[in-house]
Design a protein around this motif. Structure first.
Motif, PDB file in Angstrom:
ATOM      1  N   ARG A 146      17.156  35.584  18.354  1.00  0.00           N
ATOM      2  CA  ARG A 146      16.346  34.669  17.539  1.00  0.00           C
ATOM      3  C   ARG A 146      17.071  33.343  17.333  1.00  0.00           C
ATOM      4  O   ARG A 146      16.453  32.264  17.382  1.00  0.00           O
ATOM      5  CB  ARG A 146      16.015  35.313  16.192  1.00  0.00           C
ATOM      6  CG  ARG A 146      14.812  36.252  16.246  1.00  0.00           C
ATOM      7  CD  ARG A 146      14.362  36.655  14.859  1.00  0.00           C
ATOM      8  NE  ARG A 146      15.316  37.560  14.236  1.00  0.00           N
ATOM      9  CZ  ARG A 146      15.241  38.884  14.329  1.00  0.00           C
ATOM     10  NH1 ARG A 146      14.262  39.449  15.018  1.00  0.00           N
ATOM     11  NH2 ARG A 146      16.141  39.647  13.740  1.00  0.00           N
ATOM     12  N   ARG A 149      16.822  31.411  20.466  1.00  0.00           N
ATOM     13  CA  ARG A 149      15.453  30.900  20.615  1.00  0.00           C
ATOM     14  C   ARG A 149      15.243  29.649  19.754  1.00  0.00           C
ATOM     15  O   ARG A 149      14.672  28.659  20.208  1.00  0.00           O
ATOM     16  CB  ARG A 149      14.470  32.004  20.219  1.00  0.00           C
ATOM     17  CG  ARG A 149      13.046  31.808  20.670  1.00  0.00           C
ATOM     18  CD  ARG A 149      12.232  33.052  20.387  1.00  0.00           C
ATOM     19  NE  ARG A 149      12.276  33.429  18.980  1.00  0.00           N
ATOM     20  CZ  ARG A 149      11.896  34.622  18.511  1.00  0.00           C
ATOM     21  NH1 ARG A 149      11.466  35.564  19.350  1.00  0.00           N
ATOM     22  NH2 ARG A 149      11.944  34.889  17.230  1.00  0.00           N
ATOM     23  N   ALA A 154      17.016  30.181  24.517  1.00  0.00           N
ATOM     24  CA  ALA A 154      16.333  31.387  24.995  1.00  0.00           C
ATOM     25  C   ALA A 154      14.854  31.070  25.097  1.00  0.00           C
ATOM     26  O   ALA A 154      14.359  30.144  24.432  1.00  0.00           O
ATOM     27  CB  ALA A 154      16.577  32.564  24.051  1.00  0.00           C
ATOM     28  N   SER A 155      14.162  31.827  25.901  1.00  0.00           N
ATOM     29  CA  SER A 155      12.728  31.613  26.070  1.00  0.00           C
ATOM     30  C   SER A 155      12.011  31.684  24.724  1.00  0.00           C
ATOM     31  O   SER A 155      12.292  32.571  23.903  1.00  0.00           O
ATOM     32  CB  SER A 155      12.160  32.669  27.020  1.00  0.00           C
ATOM     33  OG  SER A 155      10.748  32.641  27.003  1.00  0.00           O
ATOM     34  N   ALA A 156      11.099  30.754  24.491  1.00  0.00           N
ATOM     35  CA  ALA A 156      10.378  30.707  23.223  1.00  0.00           C
ATOM     36  C   ALA A 156       9.466  31.912  23.045  1.00  0.00           C
ATOM     37  O   ALA A 156       9.062  32.224  21.924  1.00  0.00           O
ATOM     38  CB  ALA A 156       9.551  29.416  23.144  1.00  0.00           C
TER      39      ALA A 156
END
Length: 205
Positions: A146, A149, A154-156
């Motif tokens: 998290r 993100r 990191a990928s949403a």
């Protein structure tokens, strides 16, 4: 003047006994463990072992705590050796690679850990301890994902809880394959890094 009795370091004796249990378990599995065998390995009497641990189950539970504390210390030391501050990706990779059986010391601990998984299947108190540890580790990794993100690392769309649970399962599975000789440590490390790159957009150190 009478002789001063030698001061007994009870914590040191308990640790000596637990280390002996781990050596017995690493070489022969938990079925090889008895208070007598552990005493012989530790170089003490069976009576001394029974003084600290009334039953084999008492000894096993204490040893499980000891393994978890030693693993935590190893992870903390590995984190401290990295350049600070750590990114979430670095934190997760360091945690997981420290748990993988990539050298002989960690392979010995890994063999004992597998033995304790089997023990936990029939011992509720050990099972609960392992469940708590697993939940805490998965939650920690989800928090790191998290954080990555939120930082755009990191990928949403990544599901932090599912990704954290998946990474933990991947590490455990890779560990079993390395301990069984199916994968080399290098293969396991490449596989783990492949999982990490599917989650983190920043490359872990």
């Amino acid at each position: 003047m009478g002789r001063v009795p030698k001061r007994v370091d009870h914590a040191e004796r308990r640790e000596l006994i637990v280390e002996a249990l781990m050596r017995v378990a690493a070489s022969g599995g938990l079925e090889a463990i008895s208070l007598r065998h552990v005493a012989a390995e530790a170089g003490v009497t069976t009576g001394m072992v029974q003084h600290y641990f009334a039953t084999k189950d008492d000894l096993m539970r204490f040893a499980l705590h000891g393994i978890m504390e030693r693993t935590t210390a190893r992870v903390n030391a590995a984190m401290a050796r990295l350049p600070q501050p750590l990114t979430p990706a670095d934190t997760v990779r360091t945690l997981l690679t420290t748990l993988l059986p990539l050298d002989e010391e960690r392979r010995a601990d890994g063999r004992v850990g597998l033995a304790f998984l089997a023990y936990a299947a029939v011992e509720p108190s050990a099972a609960e301890l392992l469940r708590d540890s697993t939940r805490q580790m998965a939650a920690f990794m989800a928090d790191q994902i998290r954080a990555a993100r939120a930082a755009g690392e990191a990928s949403a769309t990544v599901d932090a809880e599912a990704a954290g649970a998946g990474l933990l399962a991947a590490m455990e599975g890779l560990s079993i394959y390395v301990l069984g000789g199916y994968y080399t440590p290098e293969t396991a490390l490449r596989a783990l890094d492949a999982h990490l790159t599917m989650i983190f957009t920043s490359r872990p150190a």
